[in-house]
Scaffold this active site. Structure first.
Site, PDB file in Angstrom:
ATOM      1  CG  HIS A   1      89.196  90.052 -28.572  1.00  0.00           C
ATOM      2  ND1 HIS A   1      88.443  90.038 -29.722  1.00  0.00           N
ATOM      3  CD2 HIS A   1      90.492  89.955 -28.971  1.00  0.00           C
ATOM      4  CE1 HIS A   1      89.257  89.930 -30.777  1.00  0.00           C
ATOM      5  NE2 HIS A   1      90.495  89.890 -30.344  1.00  0.00           N
TER       6      HIS A   1
ATOM      7  CG  ASP B   1      85.480  90.687 -30.826  1.00  0.00           C
ATOM      8  OD1 ASP B   1      85.974  89.564 -30.588  1.00  0.00           O
ATOM      9  OD2 ASP B   1      85.648  91.658 -30.071  1.00  0.00           O
ATOM     10  CG  HIS B   2      88.706  85.857 -33.299  1.00  0.00           C
ATOM     11  ND1 HIS B   2      89.518  86.932 -33.087  1.00  0.00           N
ATOM     12  CD2 HIS B   2      89.270  84.842 -32.594  1.00  0.00           C
ATOM     13  CE1 HIS B   2      90.526  86.586 -32.294  1.00  0.00           C
ATOM     14  NE2 HIS B   2      90.395  85.318 -31.984  1.00  0.00           N
TER      15      HIS B   2
HETATM   16  O1  LIG Z   1      92.604  89.461 -32.071  1.00  0.00           O
HETATM   17  C1  LIG Z   1      93.611  88.908 -31.676  1.00  0.00           C
HETATM   18  O2  LIG Z   1      93.492  87.709 -31.097  1.00  0.00           O
HETATM   19  C2  LIG Z   1      94.606  86.840 -30.998  1.00  0.00           C
HETATM   20  C3  LIG Z   1      94.225  85.787 -29.951  1.00  0.00           C
HETATM   21  O3  LIG Z   1      93.102  85.090 -30.402  1.00  0.00           O
HETATM   22  P1  LIG Z   1      92.803  83.616 -29.871  1.00  0.00           P
HETATM   23  O4  LIG Z   1      91.523  83.246 -30.518  1.00  0.00           O
HETATM   24  O5  LIG Z   1      93.960  82.768 -30.291  1.00  0.00           O
HETATM   25  O6  LIG Z   1      92.718  83.712 -28.384  1.00  0.00           O
HETATM   26  C4  LIG Z   1      95.862  87.573 -30.616  1.00  0.00           C
HETATM   27  O7  LIG Z   1      96.964  86.697 -30.686  1.00  0.00           O
HETATM   28  C5  LIG Z   1      96.089  88.729 -31.560  1.00  0.00           C
HETATM   29  O8  LIG Z   1      97.198  89.501 -31.119  1.00  0.00           O
HETATM   30  C6  LIG Z   1      94.872  89.622 -31.599  1.00  0.00           C
HETATM   31  O9  LIG Z   1      95.013  90.560 -32.658  1.00  0.00           O
END
Ligand SMILES: O=C1O[C@H](COP(=O)(O)O)[C@@H](O)[C@H](O)[C@H]1O
Ligand code: NDP
Length: 493
Positions: free
Chosen positions: A241, A178-179
């Site tokens: 997230h 989960d980044h």
């Molecule tokens: O996991 C996801 O995250 C992105 C947004 O990530 P961020 O680090 O740029 O805030 C999102 O655009 C994407 O739809 C989703 O799968």
């Protein structure tokens, strides 16, 4: 002691978007910092018939924006090997095994293997099964598997996937990415909570009025339309997230700051989520979809999206946690595409002083809104990384009127520039065998159980879409959600 980490990475989906935009640059940064040196190799695999030379060029192109030294890029790319492979074809795993063993010997990799499944989730189970049946896992080193999102489509599919993975890997070998858990300020939540007595002593329902979590995006669906249209904002952003952020904000203090103890507390927090009954969903969750304007396509006009799509591109919701610490405190969450701006922030809104002694002329100086603004602690996750604290102070000069003032702290520019990007940080954790910043199975399970009720209710009831204009903070109903409790979003857009 050398900080070098030793491993063979096998990236399934090595030709894909994630590999090129995130994984190769992150591995390169680990190389530049000396975490990867001589004893690493990467096998990129996918169906298209690339040569190693072509693959090296792809890797170098993926690093172009880093403006790195050309010799360093060439040396780094020389560790990459391409294997054309259809993951559904058992024969190919035999070639993969041979190449893995050759590279293991050539780079002295001690049997350490990291398998990154950067492919559509329907392949995860198949790959895991073949890794075991074709003996690609080693006995002498570590074997770790990295699973990209989404982890299932609902609780049942997540459980099926988990059971498939469990046939090959133990839970402590599975790294569910989960980044957001790799972001600097998300990791900082634990530090500010448990490193500061003023916050931890106030971090409960006696002092906190409500908490607001906003993950706002300015862009639309971009290239991932097919995936997104089968997912929607609730599954794409909230189930993972936002639920992870919520668990970090609400968990009790872990006995020690270790993976196991943190996991215990996060699971307890997620177990305490109040599940909604279907008839409660409409009152507590709002969905939206962006409309067209003269300059911006509406969601239904995007490439590869059906003109009748009912997929949610916006969600706002009220989440309650039924435990001793949080009973009665609403957690408002919202996320969406094509909103006013790109940012992530968490606002902790404290209760107001019970009486406003400075203003006796108010009709009711003990009322909920007694003229003293609530203190708000804001955690800015991005694009700025830092904190803000709103407090009331005396106006300068005669009299004793109060006014809200703001204390700000941002990381300085150098620290922010050196802050490892989320994927780099998480890959480093995996090399260290540290799964603290990854999602464990029970967390996934409780999150899905909460989300499934909302998604089911939405699937059963047609929305009235589109319902918000690009460049706003979503439909009016998202503001009404808080207004019905006497609150308002701190960030109004
Ligand atoms: O996991 C996801 O995250 C992105 C947004 O990530 P961020 O680090 O740029 O805030 C999102 O655009 C994407 O739809 C989703 O799968
Ligand atoms: N891209 C992103 O920003 C993000 C992606 N993710 C997740 O990461 C994963 C990968 O996403 P992404 O890189 O965008 O997807 P892409 O569609 O860009 O890449 C898919 C990869 O799978 C390969 N592939 C497809 N079928 C097979 C097969 N039968 N055998 C072998 N290889 C195959 C493709 O290569 P080829 O056609 O050559 O076989 C390609 O390398 C997904 O789970 C996604 O949800 C998560 C967060 C962000």
């Amino acid at each position: 002691m050398s900080k070098e980490k030793i491993a063979l990475f096998t990236i399934f989906g090595g030709t894909g978007d994630l590999a090129q935009r995130k994984l190769y640059p992150s591995l390169f940064k680990l190389y530049q910092k000396g975490y990867l040196q001589d004893h690493f190799a990467v096998i990129g695999t996918a169906r298209r018939p690339w040569t190693d030379e072509h693959y090296h060029q792809v890797v170098a192109d993926a690093l172009a924006s880093l403006h790195a030294d050309a010799d360093q890029v060439t040396a780094f790319a020389s560790h990459f090997y391409y294997q054309s492979h259809d993951v559904t074809d058992v024969q190919h795993y035999i070639t993969l095994k041979r190449l893995s063993e050759k590279l293991d010997a050539q780079y002295e990799l001690q049997g350490n293997r990291i398998f990154y499944l950067a492919m559509a989730p329907n392949f995860f189970g198949t790959i895991a099964r073949h890794l075991k049946s074709e003996h690609i896992l080693t006995e002498n080193g570590f074997n770790r598997v990295i699973i990209e999102k989404p982890f299932g489509h609902d609780f049942e599919s997540a459980k099926t996937l988990n059971d498939e993975l469990a046939e090959t890997f133990d839970e402590n070998q599975i790294y569910r990415i989960d980044h957001y858990l790799g972001k600097e300020m998300i990791q900082n939540i634990a530090a500010i909570r448990f490193g500061n007595n003023i916050w931890e002593s106030l971090w409960n329902n006696r002092y906190i009025s409500n908490v607001q979590i906003t993950l706002s995006e300015k862009l639309g669906v971009e290239e991932r339309a097919v995936y997104y249209d089968n997912s929607g904002a609730l599954r794409d952003m909230v189930q993972n997230h936002i639920m992870q952020i919520l668990s970090l904000l609400t968990m009790d203090q872990p006995v020690e700051f270790t993976e196991d103890d943190i996991n215990i507390e996060k699971v307890k927090a997620l177990r305490s989520l109040r599940p909604y009954q279907p008839e409660e969903v409409a009152k507590n969750f709002v969905r939206g979809q962006y409309a067209p304007t003269e300059t911006v396509k509406g969601y239904r006009q995007e490439d590869k999206i059906s003109p009748a799509s009912n997929t949610d591109t916006f969600v706002a919701g009220k989440v309650m946690i039924d435990n001793y610490r949080w009973s009665g405190v609403p957690f408002y969450i919202r996320t969406g595409k094509r909103l006013a701006d790109k940012f992530t922030r968490i606002d902790i809104v404290f209760k107001r002083p019970v009486i406003n002694i400075f203003n006796h002329e108010l009709p009711d100086n003990q009322a909920a809104d007694n003229g003293l603004a609530p203190n708000v602690l804001t955690i800015n996750v991005e694009p700025t990384e830092g904190f803000e604290l709103r407090m009331n102070a005396k106006n300068v000069g005669q009299g004793f009127a109060t006014t809200p003032v703001q204390l700000n702290f941002d990381h300085d520019a150098t620290a922010a520039a050196n802050s490892p990007e989320a994927y780099e940080r998480l890959l480093h954790d995996i090399l260290n065998g540290d799964a603290t910043n990854f999602t464990h199975w029970q967390e996934v399970a409780y999150s899905w159980k909460f989300i499934d009720v909302i998604q089911q209710y939405w699937d059963d009831h047609q929305p009235s879409f589109p319902n918000y204009k690009p460049g706003t903070m979503g439909p009016q109903a998202a503001a009404d959600l808080l207004a019905q409790d006497g609150h308002r979003w701190v960030y109004q857009g």
